[in-house]
Design an enzyme around this catalytic site. Structure first.
Site, mmCIF file in Angstrom:
data_model
loop_
_atom_site.group_PDB
_atom_site.id
_atom_site.type_symbol
_atom_site.label_atom_id
_atom_site.label_comp_id
_atom_site.label_asym_id
_atom_site.label_seq_id
_atom_site.Cartn_x
_atom_site.Cartn_y
_atom_site.Cartn_z
ATOM 1 N N GLY A 1 0.822 -1.217 0.000
ATOM 2 C CA GLY A 1 0.000 0.000 0.000
ATOM 3 C C GLY A 1 0.855 1.267 0.000
ATOM 4 C CG ASP B 1 -0.980 -5.523 0.333
ATOM 5 O OD1 ASP B 1 -2.152 -5.527 -0.086
ATOM 6 O OD2 ASP B 1 -0.411 -4.501 0.731
ATOM 7 C CG ASP C 1 -7.912 -11.081 4.007
ATOM 8 O OD1 ASP C 1 -8.431 -10.355 3.140
ATOM 9 O OD2 ASP C 1 -8.026 -10.908 5.239
ATOM 10 C CG PHE D 1 1.793 -0.385 6.910
ATOM 11 C CD1 PHE D 1 1.915 0.929 7.322
ATOM 12 C CD2 PHE D 1 2.946 -1.127 6.691
ATOM 13 C CE1 PHE D 1 3.164 1.505 7.504
ATOM 14 C CE2 PHE D 1 4.190 -0.557 6.870
ATOM 15 C CZ PHE D 1 4.306 0.751 7.278
ATOM 16 C CB SER E 1 -5.005 7.535 12.525
ATOM 17 O OG SER E 1 -5.628 8.683 12.039
ATOM 18 C CB ALA E 2 -3.977 12.683 13.875
ATOM 19 C CE1 TYR F 1 -8.688 4.222 9.451
ATOM 20 C CE2 TYR F 1 -8.869 6.503 10.189
ATOM 21 C CZ TYR F 1 -8.095 5.431 9.772
ATOM 22 O OH TYR F 1 -6.733 5.562 9.693
ATOM 23 C CE LYS G 1 -5.952 2.351 11.565
ATOM 24 N NZ LYS G 1 -4.882 1.375 11.318
ATOM 25 N NE ARG H 1 -13.853 15.882 4.623
ATOM 26 C CZ ARG H 1 -12.673 15.422 4.210
ATOM 27 N NH1 ARG H 1 -12.548 14.864 3.021
ATOM 28 N NH2 ARG H 1 -11.598 15.536 4.969
#
Ligand code: WQD
Length: 338
Positions: free
Chosen positions: A12, A33, A60, A82, A126-127, A150, A154, A292
């Protein structure tokens, strides 16, 4: 002895850049991947960049036979994980798929690692786990919250690692909270290549620059920011890849960590558009559109901890981010047209 690192999702966008950085740092690297969001020719491209054959498994994480094959054929010293689904909007439509891939996938991986006696993992966080942060720049100790399925996956991933680590001291985890990764590899051979209309800013601007999309929709120009548009901490993907190399070296010395990976510098949507115009030498049309849903005015990393714990500092500026993106997308366009 050379260490062998497994990269799940190694074909990715961030995974492929990290693959190159790890090879350059002297690691042997194995990719797993399923190519659900990666081009089939990425292994060939990685071979061109690194000059050595690529070992990859197409399959997978949720398929035990594939995980078994990876861990029986290779003695894995550490994993960089990842492989995950990452579109915030899509996650609100199909939350179960996100929970399955991102959370069950992590659990399956951890179980297989434990069975193989491998206890070191770098996790792509992630932030987004800061939700709507009350403090800027954001320190790692800020309370976490989630605003989308999502983000939930995380945050849950981080919590799974906390529980697992607390129960068994053999584990060391590196949790990297990415801010906004952009740009492409200096070779021009790998970069971000989203399917369909991009959700994220830089790939969208890139498609306006190539003429595939007519204009950028700037989501909101009434935020409490200097030019009214959203501010983000964009980080060059090659800097981000290097952060993984540093994270792994820390883990190999049993130094677990949770760090933000950003530059500590915020740019607005209009800053990004202007910088991209410079990189591609064209004026890029934009229109102002409503905010958004779910967006926050500013997301900016506090970067002291990454510097202290990993010795990490971002090196590439905005110009290099836009120039490398443009080099990559124009090369892809030319090769598609040829
Ligand atoms: C950046 C800015 C938009 C598109 C997302 C995820 C996050 C992480 C990274 C991980 C914002 C504005 C965007 C457009 C625009 N994902 N924008 N027009 O939302 O900060 O972060 O990607 O895997 O979890 O939430 O990134 O690039 O979508 O937006 O004006 O067409 O650009 O409003 O201010 P974001 P982004």
């Amino acid at each position: 002895m050379r260490k062998t690192i497994l990269l799940t999702g190694g074909a990715g966008y961030i995974g492929s850049h990290t693959y190159v950085a790890l090879c350059e740092a002297g690691y042997d690297v194995v990719i797993l991947d399923n190519f659900s969001n990666a081009r089939d020719d990425v292994p060939d491209r990685l071979e061109l960049i690194t000059g050595r054959p690529v070992t990859f498994f197409k399959g997978d994480l949720l398929d035990p036979a594939v995980l078994d094959a990876v861990f029986t054929e290779h003695r894995i010293d550490a994993v960089v994980h990842f492989a995950a689904k990452k579109a915030v909007g899509e996650s609100t439509q199909i939350p179960l798929d996100y929970i399955e891939v991102n959370c069950s996938g992590l659990v399956a991986l951890l179980k297989r690692m434990r069975a193989a006696g491998c206890f070191r993992l770098v996790f792509s966080s992630s932030a987004t786990v800061y939700g709507e942060p009350r403090i800027t720049p954001i320190p790692e100790e800020l309370e976490r919250e989630y605003k989308s399925p999502y983000a939930y996956t995380k945050l849950m991933g981080e919590q799974i690692l906390e529980q697992v680590g607390a129960a068994d001291p053999r584990w060391s985890f590196g949790v990297l909270r990415y801010f906004n990764p952009v740009g492409a590899h200096s070779s021009g051979l790998i970069g971000e290549d989203p399917n369909g209309i991009p959700n994220n800013l830089m790939p969208y601007i890139a498609k306006v620059a190539t003429g595939e999309l007519p204009a950028l929709n700037v989501f909101g120009n009434d935020y409490d920011t200097p030019d009214g548009t959203g501010l983000r901490d964009y980080i060059h993907v090659e800097d981000l890849a290097r952060a993984h190399v540093l994270s792994l070296s820390a883990l190999l010395e049993e130094r677990g960590h949770v760090v933000n990976v950003g530059t500590g510098q915020a740019y607005s949507v209009l800053d990004m558009l202007r910088a991209y115009e410079k990189a591609c030498g064209k004026t890029l049309p934009h229109v102002f559109a409503p905010r958004r849903p779910g967006d926050v005015p500013i997301l900016l990393a506090r970067v002291d901890r990454a510097a202290e714990v990993l010795g990490f500092r971002a090196e590439h500026g905005l110009e290099a981010m836009c120039a490398s993106s443009w080099a990559w997308v124009s090369r892809m366009r030319n090769s598609a047209a040829a």
